[in-house]
Design a protein around this motif. Sequence first.
Motif, PDB file in Angstrom:
ATOM      1  N   ALA A 168       0.802  -1.234   0.000  1.00 14.91           N
ATOM      2  CA  ALA A 168       0.000   0.000   0.000  1.00 14.91           C
ATOM      3  C   ALA A 168       0.827   1.273   0.000  1.00 14.91           C
ATOM      4  N   VAL A 169       2.151   1.164  -0.140  1.00 13.20           N
ATOM      5  CA  VAL A 169       2.983   2.363  -0.152  1.00 13.20           C
ATOM      6  C   VAL A 169       2.944   3.069  -1.516  1.00 13.20           C
ATOM      7  N   GLY A 170       2.512   2.350  -2.560  1.00 14.43           N
ATOM      8  CA  GLY A 170       2.403   2.945  -3.888  1.00 14.43           C
ATOM      9  C   GLY A 170       3.424   2.444  -4.886  1.00 14.43           C
ATOM     10  N   LYS A 171       3.975   1.249  -4.648  1.00  9.55           N
ATOM     11  CA  LYS A 171       5.022   0.718  -5.516  1.00  9.55           C
ATOM     12  C   LYS A 171       4.577   0.610  -6.978  1.00  9.55           C
ATOM     13  N   ASP A 204       4.089   7.061   6.362  1.00  6.10           N
ATOM     14  CA  ASP A 204       3.895   6.709   7.775  1.00  6.10           C
ATOM     15  C   ASP A 204       2.807   5.645   7.934  1.00  6.10           C
ATOM     16  N   ALA A 205       2.894   4.889   9.024  1.00  9.37           N
ATOM     17  CA  ALA A 205       2.057   3.697   9.241  1.00  9.37           C
ATOM     18  C   ALA A 205       0.567   4.013   9.189  1.00  9.37           C
ATOM     19  N   ALA A 206       0.136   5.130   9.765  1.00  9.67           N
ATOM     20  CA  ALA A 206      -1.297   5.479   9.760  1.00  9.67           C
ATOM     21  C   ALA A 206      -1.802   5.657   8.331  1.00  9.67           C
ATOM     22  N   GLU A 207      -1.014   6.307   7.495  1.00  8.12           N
ATOM     23  CA  GLU A 207      -1.394   6.502   6.094  1.00  8.12           C
ATOM     24  C   GLU A 207      -1.427   5.167   5.358  1.00  8.12           C
ATOM     25  N   LEU A 208      -0.470   4.297   5.645  1.00  2.00           N
ATOM     26  CA  LEU A 208      -0.449   2.972   5.013  1.00  2.00           C
ATOM     27  C   LEU A 208      -1.708   2.185   5.341  1.00  2.00           C
ATOM     28  N   GLU A 267      -4.622   3.328   6.164  1.00  7.76           N
ATOM     29  CA  GLU A 267      -5.749   3.929   5.442  1.00  7.76           C
ATOM     30  C   GLU A 267      -5.745   3.510   3.977  1.00  7.76           C
ATOM     31  N   ARG A 268      -4.577   3.578   3.333  1.00  9.06           N
ATOM     32  CA  ARG A 268      -4.472   3.185   1.926  1.00  9.06           C
ATOM     33  C   ARG A 268      -4.827   1.714   1.738  1.00  9.06           C
ATOM     34  N   ALA A 269      -4.306   0.854   2.611  1.00  4.72           N
ATOM     35  CA  ALA A 269      -4.564  -0.585   2.485  1.00  4.72           C
ATOM     36  C   ALA A 269      -6.041  -0.891   2.666  1.00  4.72           C
ATOM     37  N   SER A 270      -6.709  -0.177   3.551  1.00  5.88           N
ATOM     38  CA  SER A 270      -8.129  -0.400   3.812  1.00  5.88           C
ATOM     39  C   SER A 270      -9.001   0.024   2.640  1.00  5.88           C
ATOM     40  N   GLU A 271      -8.512   0.971   1.839  1.00  7.86           N
ATOM     41  CA  GLU A 271      -9.291   1.491   0.710  1.00  7.86           C
ATOM     42  C   GLU A 271      -9.113   0.684  -0.564  1.00  7.86           C
ATOM     43  N   ARG A 272      -8.137  -0.237  -0.595  1.00 11.14           N
ATOM     44  CA  ARG A 272      -7.884  -0.999  -1.817  1.00 11.14           C
ATOM     45  C   ARG A 272      -8.906  -2.120  -1.967  1.00 11.14           C
ATOM     46  N   ASP A 273      -9.388  -2.280  -3.176  1.00  9.42           N
ATOM     47  CA  ASP A 273     -10.301  -3.382  -3.499  1.00  9.42           C
ATOM     48  C   ASP A 273      -9.602  -4.361  -4.431  1.00  9.42           C
ATOM     49  N   GLY A 274      -9.849  -5.632  -4.219  1.00  9.91           N
ATOM     50  CA  GLY A 274      -9.390  -6.644  -5.161  1.00  9.91           C
ATOM     51  C   GLY A 274      -7.923  -7.007  -5.070  1.00  9.91           C
ATOM     52  N   HIS A 275      -7.213  -6.552  -4.070  1.00 11.74           N
ATOM     53  CA  HIS A 275      -5.805  -6.925  -3.942  1.00 11.74           C
ATOM     54  C   HIS A 275      -5.697  -8.127  -3.014  1.00 11.74           C
ATOM     55  N   PHE A 276      -4.851  -9.095  -3.382  1.00  8.62           N
ATOM     56  CA  PHE A 276      -4.757 -10.325  -2.592  1.00  8.62           C
ATOM     57  C   PHE A 276      -4.067 -10.126  -1.248  1.00  8.62           C
ATOM     58  N   ALA A 307      -4.521  -6.783   7.016  1.00 13.48           N
ATOM     59  CA  ALA A 307      -4.069  -7.445   8.243  1.00 13.48           C
ATOM     60  C   ALA A 307      -2.604  -7.873   8.169  1.00 13.48           C
ATOM     61  N   LEU A 308      -2.069  -8.058   6.968  1.00 15.33           N
ATOM     62  CA  LEU A 308      -0.669  -8.482   6.825  1.00 15.33           C
ATOM     63  C   LEU A 308       0.303  -7.302   6.782  1.00 15.33           C
ATOM     64  N   LEU A 309      -0.228  -6.086   6.777  1.00 20.67           N
ATOM     65  CA  LEU A 309       0.634  -4.911   6.702  1.00 20.67           C
ATOM     66  C   LEU A 309       1.635  -4.859   7.858  1.00 20.67           C
ATOM     67  N   GLN A 310       1.176  -5.163   9.070  1.00 22.62           N
ATOM     68  CA  GLN A 310       2.087  -5.096  10.217  1.00 22.62           C
ATOM     69  C   GLN A 310       3.235  -6.090  10.079  1.00 22.62           C
ATOM     70  N   SER A 311       2.966  -7.268   9.521  1.00 27.37           N
ATOM     71  CA  SER A 311       4.054  -8.238   9.345  1.00 27.37           C
ATOM     72  C   SER A 311       5.104  -7.691   8.372  1.00 27.37           C
ATOM     73  N   GLN A 312       4.671  -6.930   7.385  1.00 28.59           N
ATOM     74  CA  GLN A 312       5.631  -6.333   6.463  1.00 28.59           C
ATOM     75  C   GLN A 312       6.415  -5.208   7.136  1.00 28.59           C
ATOM     76  N   LEU A 313       5.726  -4.385   7.906  1.00 30.96           N
ATOM     77  CA  LEU A 313       6.417  -3.314   8.634  1.00 30.96           C
ATOM     78  C   LEU A 313       7.460  -3.893   9.589  1.00 30.96           C
ATOM     79  N   ASP A 314       7.118  -5.004  10.238  1.00 31.73           N
ATOM     80  CA  ASP A 314       8.049  -5.661  11.155  1.00 31.73           C
ATOM     81  C   ASP A 314       9.264  -6.231  10.419  1.00 31.73           C
ATOM     82  N   ALA A 315       9.056  -6.712   9.202  1.00 31.49           N
ATOM     83  CA  ALA A 315      10.130  -7.347   8.435  1.00 31.49           C
ATOM     84  C   ALA A 315      11.021  -6.332   7.715  1.00 31.49           C
ATOM     85  N   LEU A 316      10.516  -5.136   7.479  1.00 28.91           N
ATOM     86  CA  LEU A 316      11.244  -4.150   6.681  1.00 28.91           C
ATOM     87  C   LEU A 316      12.605  -3.794   7.281  1.00 28.91           C
ATOM     88  N   GLU A 317      13.641  -3.954   6.471  1.00 25.97           N
ATOM     89  CA  GLU A 317      14.993  -3.535   6.830  1.00 25.97           C
ATOM     90  C   GLU A 317      15.373  -2.403   5.884  1.00 25.97           C
TER      91      GLU A 317
END
Length: 166
Positions: free
Chosen positions: A15-18, A104-108, A110-119, A123-133
């Motif tokens: 949801a960052v906009g890649k 920032d996490a709050a914006e992410l 919001e963006r993730a919640s607004e997306r439709d049709g993405h697999f 709920a998995l966003l936090q696992s990605q934030l935790d893994a990010l190096e």
Amino acid sequence: MTDRLRPIVVMGVSAVGKTTIGIALARLTHGRFVDADDLHGEANVAKMTAGVPLEDADRWPWLDRVGAALEPGTVVACSALKRVYRDVLRRHAPEVFFVHLHVDAAELIERASERDGHFMPPALLQSQLDALEPLGQDEAGAVIDADDRPEEVAARSLASLPTGAR
């Protein structure tokens, strides 16, 4: 122009906009765009759709497919969250440049919640934030604030490329 442009990976969490920035950057560089999400195998997509985070063992074959796509003039949208994942990509394309999009996490959320049709469920966003190096000092790349309009983020991304690589 694309035959001289080094491969670019637009990286960051879900949801960052890649994809949006990757497409825009490919247009600006007259390059080819590849979405690494399209290179996931069915088992990976099924796991993520079910809300199960991928493990490293799930990612290695996918990262090899992503690495194989890193040709000169190519912009790839890929999470590339960990240094070891980026190392795999660099083995395929040593000259790859990483554009790490940051929001920032709050914006992410919001963006993730607004997306439709993405697999990838929010709920998995936090696992990605935790893994990010973050990118290391020795990694070719730049961190780009992705809070602005896509055109502005893409222009800043383009400006971050090393001279002679555009």
